[in-house]
Design an enzyme around this catalytic site. Structure first.
Site, mmCIF file in Angstrom:
data_model
loop_
_atom_site.group_PDB
_atom_site.id
_atom_site.type_symbol
_atom_site.label_atom_id
_atom_site.label_comp_id
_atom_site.label_asym_id
_atom_site.label_seq_id
_atom_site.Cartn_x
_atom_site.Cartn_y
_atom_site.Cartn_z
ATOM 1 N N ASP A 62 -50.915 71.562 21.016
ATOM 2 C CA ASP A 62 -51.863 71.397 19.618
ATOM 3 C C ASP A 62 -52.986 70.564 19.903
ATOM 4 O OD1 ASP A 62 -50.446 68.834 19.588
ATOM 5 O OD2 ASP A 62 -49.836 69.126 17.630
ATOM 6 N N HIS A 108 -68.782 74.123 43.676
ATOM 7 C CA HIS A 108 -68.279 73.640 42.502
ATOM 8 C C HIS A 108 -67.048 72.812 42.540
ATOM 9 C CE1 HIS A 108 -70.790 77.023 40.299
ATOM 10 N NE2 HIS A 108 -71.629 76.189 40.653
ATOM 11 N N ASP A 141 -73.662 66.007 41.776
ATOM 12 C CA ASP A 141 -74.448 67.056 40.803
ATOM 13 C C ASP A 141 -73.744 66.839 39.323
ATOM 14 O OD1 ASP A 141 -75.172 69.206 39.251
ATOM 15 O OD2 ASP A 141 -74.592 70.527 40.940
ATOM 16 N N ASP A 154 -79.688 68.604 34.587
ATOM 17 C CA ASP A 154 -78.995 69.080 35.668
ATOM 18 C C ASP A 154 -79.585 68.596 37.000
ATOM 19 O OD1 ASP A 154 -77.219 70.513 37.330
ATOM 20 O OD2 ASP A 154 -77.897 72.536 36.780
ATOM 21 N N HIS A 196 -76.363 80.401 47.575
ATOM 22 C CA HIS A 196 -76.761 80.516 46.199
ATOM 23 C C HIS A 196 -78.441 80.453 45.881
ATOM 24 C CE1 HIS A 196 -78.151 76.232 45.999
ATOM 25 N NE2 HIS A 196 -77.019 75.930 46.724
ATOM 26 N N HIS A 235 -81.927 78.199 38.355
ATOM 27 C CA HIS A 235 -81.495 78.882 37.298
ATOM 28 C C HIS A 235 -82.197 78.486 35.894
ATOM 29 C CE1 HIS A 235 -79.115 75.461 36.028
ATOM 30 N NE2 HIS A 235 -78.690 75.430 37.558
ATOM 31 N N HIS A 285 -76.670 77.010 32.498
ATOM 32 C CA HIS A 285 -77.149 78.307 33.205
ATOM 33 C C HIS A 285 -77.680 78.935 31.862
ATOM 34 C CE1 HIS A 285 -75.730 78.210 37.375
ATOM 35 N NE2 HIS A 285 -75.033 77.403 37.015
ATOM 36 N N GLU A 331 -83.158 73.711 43.373
ATOM 37 C CA GLU A 331 -81.955 73.186 44.015
ATOM 38 C C GLU A 331 -81.598 73.931 45.519
ATOM 39 O OE1 GLU A 331 -78.193 73.988 41.838
ATOM 40 O OE2 GLU A 331 -79.443 75.034 40.097
ATOM 41 N N TYR A 362 -75.312 74.055 53.618
ATOM 42 C CA TYR A 362 -73.696 73.764 53.539
ATOM 43 C C TYR A 362 -73.127 74.233 54.683
ATOM 44 C CZ TYR A 362 -75.174 73.868 48.699
ATOM 45 O OH TYR A 362 -76.141 73.645 47.547
ATOM 46 N N ARG A 377 -77.424 69.349 49.102
ATOM 47 C CA ARG A 377 -78.170 69.740 47.845
ATOM 48 C C ARG A 377 -79.112 68.667 47.013
ATOM 49 N NH1 ARG A 377 -74.201 72.090 45.787
ATOM 50 N NH2 ARG A 377 -73.587 70.955 43.817
ATOM 51 N N GLU A 408 -81.485 68.637 43.407
ATOM 52 C CA GLU A 408 -81.898 69.505 42.698
ATOM 53 C C GLU A 408 -82.705 68.419 41.413
ATOM 54 O OE1 GLU A 408 -79.362 72.087 39.298
ATOM 55 O OE2 GLU A 408 -78.385 70.475 40.234
#
Length: 441
Positions: free
Chosen positions: A38, A242, A259, A270, A349, A353, A360, A384, A388, A406, A408
């Site tokens: 709950d 991610h 990130d 972001d 990638h 975006h 996004h 970004e 990798y 990365r 960004e």
């Protein structure tokens, strides 16, 4: 804080005018997500409903009825309930939906099925997104079945179910001044959190210590919290796009990819930065980092009105391919690598975006001609690029193995070019090294 009521009224007017007098539109609240038993996850309103009404509570529906003589904007909401409010806090209620949110009419949510038939039964089309909430989609199909069964006798009722996204999402794509102000605030809060992380990350500490500092800073500075689960990825974890476990112990010699972005009044930031856990980059780390930094600078230089979003990505890819060829991470002919996407094991990638109420954010990326969307002032997008070199990248110089980078930033398209909303966070390697050298043992 909600925006002035006239802002929401102007947004709804666009939708009402586009739907036309023979249509109606329904925008449901996001369902409550259960964490366990709950225990509920912290509630986050549906972005479309929030955009059109500012109403933040669950179990709500906005109904728009163009041309209705008294009720063009109707809200269905949870009624006041003192017993439940003791457990979960105050509710706006039916009266509050009118007084605080400007609804011309409001009703208890449990009357929706009855009222929707009355309100919409003589319209030709119903606009409603049915791909987000299966239970609500089944409810909408029930209304359509009812109208379909009644039509032989009445000759009335919607015969079309349409997606409102081409109307609402295209409107959301262009930010107004009050939205940009909130995005600047989200960017400022996020920048402060990243700066604190840069000054705090240490050898021997867990990644989650940095995550905790970042998320604490978001709330301490007035944000709603993280706009998405913060990524704090050291060493090989930085090659996982991610990664959110944030459990590894950071070590000297690692790179740390962070990130993270705050949400403020529903609007998101972001930001990604990558820097050494120790005092400085290794030569191999710096070589890869500088390729990504050049790629980002070149991609940002493309951002201006009338450029296409695909142009931003294309320029980043070109710079990354050139850099990886120079480092002999990639081998072969440049033209073939670009044509056949042979760089994708290292950069898989897209570069950008949309950003706004969602990380996004809403809005199409293609135009009717099949080309990338042309940029116009008021759009906000990320830039970004990354490289990798993970476990699946074989036949690579061992010096580069396990490196993930990365960088960004959030970029606003302006009438004269662009404005990097997140420029306060250092990314020049010399600046990063200076920050890291100031960190104590």
């Amino acid at each position: 804080m909600p925006l002035p009521l006239e802002v929401y009224a102007e947004r709804r007017r666009v939708v009402l005018d586009r739907i036309g007098a023979r249509g109606a539109a329904v925008f449901p609240a996001a369902p409550v997500a259960m964490r366990a038993a709950d225990v509920e996850h912290r509630y986050r309103p549906d972005a479309d409903l929030l955009y059109l009404t500012g109403f933040p509570e669950p179990e709500a529906v906005c109904l728009l009825l163009p041309g209705h003589p008294t009720d063009e904007f109707v809200l269905f909401v949870r009624p006041r309930n003192p017993e439940r409010e003791t457990w979960t806090g105050p509710r706006t209620g039916v009266e509050g939906a009118v007084e605080q949110y400007g609804a011309q009419s409001a009703h208890p949510i449990d009357t929706l099925d009855q009222k929707i038939v009355e309100y919409v039964g003589e319209r030709d089309a119903l606009y409603c997104a049915v791909g987000r909430d299966r239970a609500f989609a089944e409810r909408v199909l029930g209304w359509l079945r009812h109208w379909q069964q009644c039509r032989p006798r009445t000759g009335k009722g919607p015969t079309a179910l349409l997606d409102p996204a081409p109307i609402v999402h295209e409107q959301r794509l262009i930010k107004r001044d009050e939205e940009i102000d909130r995005m600047r605030r989200a960017a400022g809060i996020s920048a402060e959190a990243h700066l604190l992380a840069m000054r705090s990350a240490r050898h021997g500490e867990p990644e989650y210590a940095v995550e905790a500092l970042i998320d604490h800073t978001f709330r301490r500075l007035g944000g709603n919290g993280p706009a998405y689960p913060s990524i704090v990825a050291s060493g090989i974890n930085a090659t996982v796009l991610h990664y959110t476990a944030n459990e590894r112990t950071m070590r000297d010699g690692d790179l740390l990819l962070v990130d993270a972005g705050a949400e403020f009044d529903g609007y998101c930031a972001d930001i990604t930065r990558t820097y050494p856990v120790g005092r400085d980059f290794t030569p191999a780390q710096r070589a890869i980092y500088e390729v990504v930094l050049r790629a980002q600078a070149e991609a940002i230089s493309v951002v201006r009105a009338e450029a296409r979003i695909d142009d931003v990505h294309r320029r980043a890819v070109e710079v990354i391919v050139d850099g990886l060829l120079d480092l002999r991470v990639l081998l072969g002919e440049r033209a073939e690598i670009l044509e056949k996407d042979l760089y994708k094991p290292f950069y898989m990638h897209r570069t950008s975006h949309w950003l706004g109420l969602d990380v996004h954010d809403a809005g199409a990326y293609k135009e009717d001609d099949g080309g990338g969307r042309r940029l116009v002032p008021g759009m906000v997008l990320t830039v970004e690029p990354g490289i990798y070199i993970g476990p699946g990248c074989v036949d690579v110089d061992p010096r580069f193995a396990g490196i993930g980078v990365r960088i960004e930033d959030d970029v606003l398209v302006t009438a004269t070019g662009c404005d990097v909303l997140t420029a306060a966070v250092p990314k020049d390697p010399a600046d990063l090294a200076a920050v890291r050298r100031s960190v104590g043992p």
